[in-house]
Design a protein around this motif. Structure first.
Motif, PDB file in Angstrom:
ATOM      1  N   MET A  81       0.825  -1.211   0.000  1.00  0.00           N
ATOM      2  CA  MET A  81       0.000   0.000   0.000  1.00  0.00           C
ATOM      3  C   MET A  81       0.858   1.259   0.000  1.00  0.00           C
ATOM      4  N   LYS A  82       1.940   1.238   0.762  1.00  0.00           N
ATOM      5  CA  LYS A  82       2.824   2.397   0.796  1.00  0.00           C
ATOM      6  C   LYS A  82       3.482   2.606  -0.570  1.00  0.00           C
ATOM      7  N   ALA A  83       3.924   1.525  -1.206  1.00  0.00           N
ATOM      8  CA  ALA A  83       4.516   1.628  -2.550  1.00  0.00           C
ATOM      9  C   ALA A  83       3.496   2.140  -3.554  1.00  0.00           C
ATOM     10  N   ILE A  84       2.265   1.664  -3.441  1.00  0.00           N
ATOM     11  CA  ILE A  84       1.197   2.137  -4.327  1.00  0.00           C
ATOM     12  C   ILE A  84       0.968   3.628  -4.123  1.00  0.00           C
ATOM     13  N   GLY A  85       0.934   4.059  -2.874  1.00  0.00           N
ATOM     14  CA  GLY A  85       0.793   5.494  -2.603  1.00  0.00           C
ATOM     15  C   GLY A  85       1.929   6.294  -3.214  1.00  0.00           C
ATOM     16  N   ASN A  86       3.146   5.780  -3.096  1.00  0.00           N
ATOM     17  CA  ASN A  86       4.297   6.461  -3.699  1.00  0.00           C
ATOM     18  C   ASN A  86       4.136   6.598  -5.207  1.00  0.00           C
ATOM     19  N   ALA A  93      -4.120   7.263 -12.026  1.00  0.00           N
ATOM     20  CA  ALA A  93      -5.024   6.405 -12.801  1.00  0.00           C
ATOM     21  C   ALA A  93      -4.575   4.941 -12.816  1.00  0.00           C
ATOM     22  N   ALA A  94      -3.275   4.704 -12.694  1.00  0.00           N
ATOM     23  CA  ALA A  94      -2.759   3.331 -12.717  1.00  0.00           C
ATOM     24  C   ALA A  94      -3.258   2.505 -11.537  1.00  0.00           C
ATOM     25  N   PHE A  95      -3.797   3.171 -10.511  1.00  0.00           N
ATOM     26  CA  PHE A  95      -4.197   2.448  -9.298  1.00  0.00           C
ATOM     27  C   PHE A  95      -5.670   2.599  -8.955  1.00  0.00           C
ATOM     28  N   GLU A  96      -6.452   3.150  -9.844  1.00  0.00           N
ATOM     29  CA  GLU A  96      -7.888   3.284  -9.559  1.00  0.00           C
ATOM     30  C   GLU A  96      -8.533   1.929  -9.300  1.00  0.00           C
ATOM     31  N   HIS A  97      -8.056   0.881  -9.998  1.00  0.00           N
ATOM     32  CA  HIS A  97      -8.620  -0.457  -9.800  1.00  0.00           C
ATOM     33  C   HIS A  97      -8.290  -1.028  -8.416  1.00  0.00           C
ATOM     34  N   ALA A  98      -7.316  -0.443  -7.734  1.00  0.00           N
ATOM     35  CA  ALA A  98      -6.941  -0.911  -6.395  1.00  0.00           C
ATOM     36  C   ALA A  98      -7.867  -0.348  -5.321  1.00  0.00           C
ATOM     37  N   LEU A  99      -8.652   0.656  -5.668  1.00  0.00           N
ATOM     38  CA  LEU A  99      -9.482   1.319  -4.661  1.00  0.00           C
ATOM     39  C   LEU A  99     -10.439   0.364  -3.952  1.00  0.00           C
ATOM     40  N   VAL A 100     -10.952  -0.623  -4.640  1.00  0.00           N
ATOM     41  CA  VAL A 100     -11.886  -1.555  -3.998  1.00  0.00           C
ATOM     42  C   VAL A 100     -11.212  -2.267  -2.820  1.00  0.00           C
ATOM     43  N   TYR A 101      -9.957  -2.655  -2.971  1.00  0.00           N
ATOM     44  CA  TYR A 101      -9.221  -3.319  -1.893  1.00  0.00           C
ATOM     45  C   TYR A 101      -8.810  -2.313  -0.817  1.00  0.00           C
ATOM     46  N   LEU A 102      -8.331  -1.162  -1.267  1.00  0.00           N
ATOM     47  CA  LEU A 102      -7.874  -0.143  -0.322  1.00  0.00           C
ATOM     48  C   LEU A 102      -9.020   0.373   0.538  1.00  0.00           C
ATOM     49  N   GLU A 103     -10.170   0.587  -0.072  1.00  0.00           N
ATOM     50  CA  GLU A 103     -11.311   1.090   0.693  1.00  0.00           C
ATOM     51  C   GLU A 103     -11.761   0.071   1.740  1.00  0.00           C
ATOM     52  N   ASP A 104     -11.689  -1.203   1.400  1.00  0.00           N
ATOM     53  CA  ASP A 104     -12.020  -2.234   2.377  1.00  0.00           C
ATOM     54  C   ASP A 104     -11.024  -2.191   3.539  1.00  0.00           C
ATOM     55  N   LEU A 105      -9.734  -2.063   3.216  1.00  0.00           N
ATOM     56  CA  LEU A 105      -8.703  -1.995   4.255  1.00  0.00           C
ATOM     57  C   LEU A 105      -8.765  -0.683   5.036  1.00  0.00           C
ATOM     58  N   GLU A 111      -5.217  -0.408  13.178  1.00  0.00           N
ATOM     59  CA  GLU A 111      -5.072   1.036  12.989  1.00  0.00           C
ATOM     60  C   GLU A 111      -4.014   1.390  11.940  1.00  0.00           C
ATOM     61  N   LEU A 112      -2.902   0.687  11.939  1.00  0.00           N
ATOM     62  CA  LEU A 112      -1.840   0.972  10.970  1.00  0.00           C
ATOM     63  C   LEU A 112      -2.289   0.651   9.555  1.00  0.00           C
ATOM     64  N   VAL A 113      -2.922  -0.492   9.365  1.00  0.00           N
ATOM     65  CA  VAL A 113      -3.449  -0.870   8.049  1.00  0.00           C
ATOM     66  C   VAL A 113      -4.459   0.177   7.585  1.00  0.00           C
ATOM     67  N   ARG A 114      -5.347   0.544   8.474  1.00  0.00           N
ATOM     68  CA  ARG A 114      -6.376   1.542   8.157  1.00  0.00           C
ATOM     69  C   ARG A 114      -5.743   2.864   7.729  1.00  0.00           C
ATOM     70  N   ASP A 115      -4.732   3.319   8.468  1.00  0.00           N
ATOM     71  CA  ASP A 115      -4.078   4.598   8.185  1.00  0.00           C
ATOM     72  C   ASP A 115      -3.351   4.576   6.839  1.00  0.00           C
ATOM     73  N   VAL A 116      -2.588   3.529   6.593  1.00  0.00           N
ATOM     74  CA  VAL A 116      -1.837   3.438   5.332  1.00  0.00           C
ATOM     75  C   VAL A 116      -2.795   3.322   4.148  1.00  0.00           C
ATOM     76  N   ALA A 117      -3.857   2.551   4.298  1.00  0.00           N
ATOM     77  CA  ALA A 117      -4.846   2.414   3.221  1.00  0.00           C
ATOM     78  C   ALA A 117      -5.500   3.760   2.927  1.00  0.00           C
ATOM     79  N   ARG A 118      -5.882   4.479   3.956  1.00  0.00           N
ATOM     80  CA  ARG A 118      -6.538   5.776   3.756  1.00  0.00           C
ATOM     81  C   ARG A 118      -5.605   6.794   3.104  1.00  0.00           C
ATOM     82  N   LYS A 119      -4.321   6.738   3.424  1.00  0.00           N
ATOM     83  CA  LYS A 119      -3.361   7.645   2.779  1.00  0.00           C
ATOM     84  C   LYS A 119      -3.225   7.318   1.297  1.00  0.00           C
TER      85      LYS A 119
END
Length: 128
Positions: A81-86, A93-105, A111-119
């Motif tokens: 998730m951190k690499a994806i954010g970077n 646009a390359a990561f819009e398809h990842a939003l379904v997983y990130l939003e779930d996380l 708390e750490l998973v939640r924070d990194v996913a939200r970032k």
């Protein structure tokens, strides 16, 4: 561990100049979980700079990181998730398809998973 060697700029420069990203991208598919974790960690560090983002986006690494977010262990998900954010800082646009997983996380009990996913979500959804 390669991930730690990629933290200082000198390490990043050497790694990015020697096709390390290509090797790391392939290691994201390794059958051994620890190898995938270490590869994701190194990619996370390398994508802190523009050249690392560019190289990772040109390889299957960005898609494989999304797979880790979907199916990896907690630590693999965090590094991915951190690499994806970077990388999303360069190509959201390359990561819009990842939003379904990130939003779930983003609703995780961890708390750490939640924070990194939200970032990561905030970076992908950011509009200028």
């Amino acid at each position: 561990c390669l991930a730690w060697l990629c933290v200082p700029q000198e390490g990043k420069t050497k790694a990015l100049g020697s096709k390390t990203m290509d090797v790391l991208s392939k290691k994201l598919e390794d059958e051994i979980e620890e190898v995938r974790i270490q590869a994701a960690s190194a990619i996370m560090n390398l994508t802190n700079c523009k050249e690392g983002k560019v190289q990772a986006l040109e390889l299957p690494a960005h898609s494989l990181l999304v797979d880790l977010v979907a199916k990896g262990s907690t630590i693999a998900k965090l590094f991915a998730m951190k690499a994806i954010g970077n990388m999303a800082e360069l190509d959201r646009a390359a990561f819009e398809h990842a939003l379904v997983y990130l939003e779930d996380l983003g609703h995780s009990d961890n708390e750490l998973v939640r924070d990194v996913a939200r970032k990561a979500i905030a970076i992908i959804k950011w509009k200028p």
